[in-house]
Enzyme design. Structure first.
Site, PDB file in Angstrom:
ATOM      1  N   HIS A  93      14.282  43.154  -9.351  1.00 39.61           N
ATOM      2  CA  HIS A  93      15.854  43.465  -9.892  1.00 39.61           C
ATOM      3  C   HIS A  93      16.016  44.388 -10.812  1.00 39.61           C
ATOM      4  CE1 HIS A  93      17.511  39.309  -8.868  1.00 39.61           C
ATOM      5  NE2 HIS A  93      16.326  38.959  -8.689  1.00 39.61           N
ATOM      6  N   CYS A 122      23.212  42.548  -8.288  1.00 38.80           N
ATOM      7  CA  CYS A 122      23.371  41.395  -9.090  1.00 38.80           C
ATOM      8  C   CYS A 122      24.855  41.530  -9.852  1.00 38.80           C
ATOM      9  CB  CYS A 122      22.488  41.912 -10.403  1.00 38.80           C
ATOM     10  SG  CYS A 122      22.769  41.029 -11.832  1.00 38.80           S
ATOM     11  N   GLU A 123      25.414  40.358  -9.944  1.00 34.88           N
ATOM     12  CA  GLU A 123      26.882  40.256 -10.356  1.00 34.88           C
ATOM     13  C   GLU A 123      27.086  40.634 -11.803  1.00 34.88           C
ATOM     14  OE1 GLU A 123      27.605  35.756 -11.106  1.00 34.88           O
ATOM     15  OE2 GLU A 123      27.961  36.402  -9.449  1.00 34.88           O
ATOM     16  N   HIS A 124      26.161  40.483 -12.496  1.00 37.58           N
ATOM     17  CA  HIS A 124      25.959  40.639 -13.876  1.00 37.58           C
ATOM     18  C   HIS A 124      26.145  42.072 -14.374  1.00 37.58           C
ATOM     19  CE1 HIS A 124      23.870  36.521 -14.066  1.00 37.58           C
ATOM     20  NE2 HIS A 124      24.949  36.425 -14.240  1.00 37.58           N
ATOM     21  N   HIS A 125      25.230  43.042 -13.570  1.00 37.87           N
ATOM     22  CA  HIS A 125      25.248  44.517 -14.078  1.00 37.87           C
ATOM     23  C   HIS A 125      25.539  45.316 -12.782  1.00 37.87           C
ATOM     24  CE1 HIS A 125      22.210  42.306 -16.849  1.00 37.87           C
ATOM     25  NE2 HIS A 125      22.670  43.232 -17.573  1.00 37.87           N
ATOM     26  N   GLN A 174      20.321  35.515  -7.331  1.00 38.04           N
ATOM     27  CA  GLN A 174      19.561  35.163  -6.339  1.00 38.04           C
ATOM     28  C   GLN A 174      19.336  33.749  -6.260  1.00 38.04           C
ATOM     29  OE1 GLN A 174      15.709  37.168  -6.870  1.00 38.04           O
ATOM     30  NE2 GLN A 174      14.553  35.534  -5.699  1.00 38.04           N
ATOM     31  N   CYS A 223      17.941  45.435 -12.633  1.00 39.54           N
ATOM     32  CA  CYS A 223      18.615  45.194 -14.020  1.00 39.54           C
ATOM     33  C   CYS A 223      17.533  44.632 -14.932  1.00 39.54           C
ATOM     34  CB  CYS A 223      19.724  44.157 -14.194  1.00 39.54           C
ATOM     35  SG  CYS A 223      18.935  42.367 -13.237  1.00 39.54           S
TER      36      CYS A 223
END
Length: 212
Positions: free
Chosen positions: A170, A101-104, A142, A172
């Site tokens: 996920h 995941c690019e956010h976390h 995703q 996250c």
């Protein structure tokens, strides 16, 4: 951002798919220093025995998990395209997906189910899972991963249609945040004939079935 030329000594397979066994030493050293700093910032001692090699290991792991930036999915597909007068649905299902995941920058993982209807050309079956890896081994969400795989197949093979469903867990969501361990995220994308309800329903029924 692409890491082109990050692996000057890598061996390329004849189909354009690359297994990276060696790394650019300068890049590894630079990344290792950053990870050493992270260990210090969270209150660890990077010089204690158990952590001495950790920055280097994490650097190599990160380069492996993001090697998709250096791979060309269209090149992989075109390396095994064959003229074939077959116009029924071709499905490769239960393809393992591992991404971050690019956010976390935490993993998400699950399965992809992909179908296309040929329009004069078919592709070697192993190439479908390989292009999944190309896009999954990047920092992702995703939804974008689903669309990128769909668009690559559509633009490269020019089939009568493409259908894709991805189901992932996920970390996250399960390790932090809402901490819901059993939630699954499902995304889908379709083109051409798969926009028709009858074709889409057939695809969804087939990926839900089990052999024997």
């Amino acid at each position: 951002m692409s890491k082109k030329n990050s692996y000057p000594d890598r061996d390329a397979g004849i189909d354009g798919y690359v297994k990276i066994d060696r790394y650019n030493p300068e890049l590894i050293d630079n990344l290792s220093e950053h990870y050493k700093g992270v260990l210090q910032q969270i209150g660890e001692d990077p010089n204690r025995e158990g952590l001495l090699k950790t920055p280097e290991r994490v650097a190599k792991a990160m380069l492996f998990l993001t090697q998709g930036y250096d791979l060309d999915a269209k090149e992989i597909l075109t390396s095994a395209m064959f003229k074939e007068e077959y116009s029924q649905m071709v499905i490769v299902k239960d393809i393992e997906v591992y991404s971050m995941c690019e956010h976390h920058m935490l993993p998400f993982f699950g399965k992809a189910h992909i179908a296309y209807i040929p329009n004069g050309h078919v592709v070697g079956l192993s190439k479908i899972p390989r292009i999944v890896d190309v896009f999954a081994r990047r920092l992702q969400v995703q939804e974008r991963l689903t669309n990128e795989i769909r668009d690559c197949i559509q633009d490269t093979l020019n089939p009568l249609g493409v259908g894709i469903v991805i189901e992932c867990r996920h970390l996250c969501m399960s390790m932090r945040g809402v901490q819901k361990q059993n939630s699954v995220t499902t995304t889908s994308a379709f083109t051409g004939e798969f926009l028709k309800e009858k074709t889409r329903t057939e695809f969804l029924n087939l990926i839900s079935s089990r052999l024997g």
